[in-house]
Design an enzyme around this catalytic site. Structure first.
Site, PDB file in Angstrom:
ATOM      1  N   GLU A  47       3.976 -82.742-110.167  1.00 50.57           N
ATOM      2  CA  GLU A  47       3.374 -82.259-109.158  1.00 50.57           C
ATOM      3  C   GLU A  47       4.237 -82.282-107.818  1.00 50.57           C
ATOM      4  OE1 GLU A  47       1.201 -80.133-109.868  1.00 50.57           O
ATOM      5  OE2 GLU A  47       0.399 -81.180-111.725  1.00 50.57           O
ATOM      6  N   THR A  51     -25.981 -84.014-110.177  1.00 52.02           N
ATOM      7  CA  THR A  51     -27.541 -84.238-109.958  1.00 52.02           C
ATOM      8  C   THR A  51     -27.845 -85.055-108.438  1.00 52.02           C
ATOM      9  OG1 THR A  51     -27.481 -84.341-112.569  1.00 52.02           O
ATOM     10  CG2 THR A  51     -29.309 -84.933-111.173  1.00 52.02           C
ATOM     11  N   THR A  93     -19.842 -86.706-112.509  1.00 52.35           N
ATOM     12  CA  THR A  93     -19.121 -86.619-111.051  1.00 52.35           C
ATOM     13  C   THR A  93     -20.201 -86.557-109.758  1.00 52.35           C
ATOM     14  OG1 THR A  93     -19.078 -84.669-111.435  1.00 52.35           O
ATOM     15  CG2 THR A  93     -17.098 -85.911-111.782  1.00 52.35           C
TER      16      THR A  93
HETATM   17  P1  ADP Z   1     -23.829 -85.493-112.925  1.00 47.17           P
HETATM   18  O1  ADP Z   1     -24.753 -84.746-112.950  1.00 47.17           O
HETATM   19  O2  ADP Z   1     -22.594 -84.824-112.517  1.00 47.17           O
HETATM   20  O3  ADP Z   1     -23.372 -85.886-114.628  1.00 47.17           O
HETATM   21  P2  ADP Z   1     -24.883 -87.650-111.893  1.00 47.17           P
HETATM   22  O4  ADP Z   1     -25.361 -87.031-110.689  1.00 47.17           O
HETATM   23  O5  ADP Z   1     -26.077 -87.762-112.925  1.00 47.17           O
HETATM   24  O6  ADP Z   1     -23.770 -86.985-112.518  1.00 47.17           O
HETATM   25  O7  ADP Z   1     -24.472 -89.239-111.729  1.00 47.17           O
HETATM   26  C1  ADP Z   1     -24.837 -90.417-112.606  1.00 47.17           C
HETATM   27  C2  ADP Z   1     -25.038 -91.400-111.496  1.00 47.17           C
HETATM   28  O8  ADP Z   1     -23.590 -91.995-111.349  1.00 47.17           O
HETATM   29  C3  ADP Z   1     -25.650 -91.213-110.131  1.00 47.17           C
HETATM   30  O9  ADP Z   1     -26.987 -91.229-110.388  1.00 47.17           O
HETATM   31  C4  ADP Z   1     -24.846 -92.223-109.547  1.00 47.17           C
HETATM   32  O10 ADP Z   1     -25.487 -93.605-109.637  1.00 47.17           O
HETATM   33  C5  ADP Z   1     -23.378 -92.228-109.938  1.00 47.17           C
HETATM   34  N1  ADP Z   1     -22.715 -91.354-109.163  1.00 47.17           N
HETATM   35  C6  ADP Z   1     -21.861 -90.406-109.923  1.00 47.17           C
HETATM   36  N2  ADP Z   1     -21.263 -89.800-108.696  1.00 47.17           N
HETATM   37  C7  ADP Z   1     -21.406 -90.169-107.635  1.00 47.17           C
HETATM   38  C8  ADP Z   1     -20.719 -90.221-106.456  1.00 47.17           C
HETATM   39  N3  ADP Z   1     -20.043 -89.278-106.398  1.00 47.17           N
HETATM   40  N4  ADP Z   1     -21.217 -91.109-105.473  1.00 47.17           N
HETATM   41  C9  ADP Z   1     -21.908 -92.002-105.774  1.00 47.17           C
HETATM   42  N5  ADP Z   1     -22.501 -92.362-106.914  1.00 47.17           N
HETATM   43  C10 ADP Z   1     -22.185 -91.545-107.876  1.00 47.17           C
HETATM   44 ZN    ZN Z   2       2.941 -77.524-113.403  1.00 43.85          ZN
HETATM   45 MG    MG Z   3     -26.171 -84.461-114.326  1.00 41.61          MG
END
Ligand code: ADP
Ligand code: ZN
Ligand code: MG
Length: 626
Positions: free
Chosen positions: A431, A216, A213
């Site tokens: 909902e 990172t 999501t």
């Molecule tokens: P997490 O750490 O929550 O597992 P990451 O930050 O590693 O997710 O996300 C992996 C890749 O997915 C990012 O490098 C980006 O390219 C894409 N991504 C994930 N979430 C987003 C977001 N909210 N907006 C834009 N790109 C995203």
């Molecule tokens: Zn409910």
């Molecule tokens: Mg991550």
């Protein structure tokens, strides 16, 4: 389906492993071996022109040769007259008379014992190979072997990313989280402004949310926005390390961070490191615990006025050691949720910047077709579509590529349980039911948000009510109304779909708990009167219970009456919910339709929508008495 928002532990994506680190020792050793081999072949390179042995003998007999150098396999030499072209090499042939002939021709000659190189190499190479193998496996096992420790120590070094290019521009669909993090950015940009006033800045911020999501990404964006160095570590790296290295890394990390402050220290996959400490008979968690303890000590140790923000990320907050969440540690949590339809579109736009889109691609439509996708899935989708287009030798990525990529990804995600159309409809009705009952009954907390964006497995959707004031007392009527709201979901399914689902489990559980408390603790049932039937259940005044007064230990027939009474309260609430939803059937349909379209409805929007509809309809009694 109104459960809190914690993502599910099983939600971790299998492919998500830590990236490969710096080249390991194994590679260094292999590199050294190759270098030695190259040096070897250079050493043996023949010099001058190559002549046949008979030619060489002829030259000797003709008295042309000045000097030779006899090696085990070759003979090199030079002709008389110092001619630079006169160097030659020949392959040595078994020839016992050679020395005699050389003496006869007055040629100076030197010999050479066979080189020991092949022998040495023959011995050293397998040894090096075995050593490398051994180190490789020791690493895997993570055994506490003293000799190798010195190698492993070098991994205790942590490097900072000084110039992070990522900003909030690169993140979308997580507006609330980004909003909360802006405060941190402000602080990092100008720590003096805050600390001069004596304010205490959060030390630790924990990003919580399902995988992919953008946790990172957000952490990096904070560093990028504030223009501060970004140190990062991943919890899973520690798991396969030698004892002591993890703790050393943490120490090194904080030492460096102190020098580089203001900065961000990011610990990814905090759960791998910060699991609840368990007493293991094998003692195999020693390393993790040492590291965790070091982390806790460092977090407590550094001055909170130093502009170091520690950010952590996890998708399983429920397994974290509570010690990590205490004040002064990761005491602030930021929810990073899966994006709704508008968020998905914005994320697609970000990633589509890097590819050439054909005119027939409509990102709004793609966003609508990808419920349940996280940011990483969407990034993946754009990439997959681009790959498909490239394979077909197109110059632009068109709709067909996206359609195919979506189908592929959904097939993959199906295993991770993404809701299908039918389920989405059920959840939307459910909902909407909660929300409408809550909006009709008086004196309830207003609806803050309704969502059918899936979060993990546990919560398929949610309706969030936020209290507008602190409440210490609740009347019986209010409790009844709350029960009706809890039943609003299930009741909507009954009314609109004529079928019920398992989605109301949590609602029913909560309602039952509430009704039980009303009967057995709050004295709200006439049939049972003002008696506390729970005794020591809540560990209150009767902590040291006399025998026989333990939890729920009442006479058989009392237990039956309690159950009957609970049942009657719940039936009453169900009846109320049914009445309301039947009366507001058109609103139920409208809210459901809006939810299916937009996935999220904010409280304001819901109220406006309902007010509009109620103004239009006949001025009937909208708030029935309970
Ligand atoms: P997490 O750490 O929550 O597992 P990451 O930050 O590693 O997710 O996300 C992996 C890749 O997915 C990012 O490098 C980006 O390219 C894409 N991504 C994930 N979430 C987003 C977001 N909210 N907006 C834009 N790109 C995203
Ligand atoms: Zn409910
Ligand atoms: Mg991550």
């Amino acid at each position: 389906m109104a459960r809190s928002s914690l993502p599910n532990p099983r939600d971790r994506r299998p492919g998500e492993r830590r990236p490969a680190g710096r080249p390991s020792l194994l590679w260094w050793i292999l590199g050294a071996i190759v270098l030695v081999a190259i040096a070897q072949s250079l050493f043996y390179l023949p010099s001058g022109r190559t002549v046949s042995y008979s030619e060489f003998k002829a030259m000797v007999r003709a008295g042309q040769v000045a000097e030779v150098h006899i090696r085990p396999d070759t003979i090199t030499g030079s002709v008389k007259g110092g001619d630079p072209q006169g160097e030659f090499t020949t392959t040595r042939v078994e020839d016992p008379k050679l020395v005699e002939e050389l003496e006869e021709a007055k040629v100076r000659f030197t010999g050479e014992t066979p080189s020991r190189w092949p022998e040495i190499l023959g011995w050293v190479l397998p040894f090096l190979f075995l050593l490398a193998l051994w180190i490789f496996f020791m690493r895997r096992i993570g055994g506490p072997e003293g000799g190798v420790m010195s190698f492993a120590r070098s991994r205790a070094k942590v490097y900072a990313e000084d110039d992070v290019k990522i900003t909030f521009q690169d993140v979308a669909g997580v507006d609330e989280a980004a909003q909360e993090l802006r405060e941190i950015v402000d602080f990092l940009k100008n720590p003096k402004k805050f600390t001069n006033l004596g304010g205490r800045i959060p030390k630790g911020v924990l990003l919580v949310g399902p995988p992919g999501t953008g946790k990172t990404l957000l952490a990096k964006a904070v560093a990028g926005e504030a223009g501060v160095p970004f140190f990062s570590l991943s919890g899973s790296e520690f798991v396969e390390m030698f004892v002591g290295v993890g703790a050393a890394r943490v120490r090194d990390l904080f030492q460096q961070a102190e020098h580089k402050s203001p900065c961000i220290v990011f610990i990814d996959e905090l759960d791998a490191l910060g699991k609840v400490r368990v007493q293991s008979p094998m003692g195999s968690h020693e390393e993790r615990e040492q590291t965790l303890n070091q982390l806790l000590a460092e977090m407590d140790g550094f001055d909170s006025r130093k502009a170091i923000i520690i950010m952590g990320a996890t998708n399983r907050p429920e397994v974290l050691d509570p010690a990590l969440l205490r004040p002064g540690r990761f005491d602030r949590q930021v929810l990073v949720d899966k994006p709704d339809i508008r968020g998905r579109e914005a994320i697609l736009r970000i990633h589509a910047r890097q590819v050439k889109l054909a005119a027939d691609v409509d990102l709004t439509v793609i966003a609508a077709r990808t419920p349940g996708f996280a940011g990483a899935d969407l990034a993946n989708l754009v990439n997959e579509a681009a790959l498909l287009a490239a394979r077909r030798d197109k110059t632009e990525v068109d709709r067909r590529d996206f359609d195919e990529a979506i189908d592929r990804l959904i097939a993959g995600l199906e295993k991770k349980r993404v809701m299908n159309e039918q389920e989405r409809r059920i959840v939307a009705y459910h909902e909407a039911g909660h929300a409408i009952v809550a909006s009709v009954l008086p004196n309830l907390d207003p609806v803050h948000k309704i969502s059918i964006v899936q979060r993990g497995f546990a919560a398929l959707g949610y309706t969030m009510q936020l209290p507008t004031e602190d409440r210490y007392l609740m009347t019986r009527t209010e409790l009844h109304h709350r029960l009706a709201v809890l039943f609003g979901g299930r009741t909507a399914e009954e009314i609109a779909l004529g079928e019920i689902s398992s989605g109301a489990q949590n609602d029913i559980e909560r309602a039952t708990d509430m009704a039980r408390a009303m009967v057995t603790e709050l004295g709200m049932s006439e049939a049972l009167g003002l008696v506390n039937y729970e005794g020591a259940r809540r560990g209150g005044l009767f902590l040291e219970t006399p025998m026989g007064r333990e939890r729920g230990a009442h006479a058989e027939h009392t237990a039956q009456r309690i159950d009957t009474e609970i049942r009657s309260i719940l039936d009453q609430a169900h009846g109320l919910a049914t009445r309301i939803l039947n009366e507001h059937r058109d609103e139920l349909e409208a809210v459901t339709a809006r939810l299916l379209e937009k996935e999220v409805i904010e409280g304001e929007e819901l109220r406006a929508m309902l007010a509009e509809m109620r103004r239009g309809s006949a001025p009937g009694p909208n708030a029935p008495s309970a």
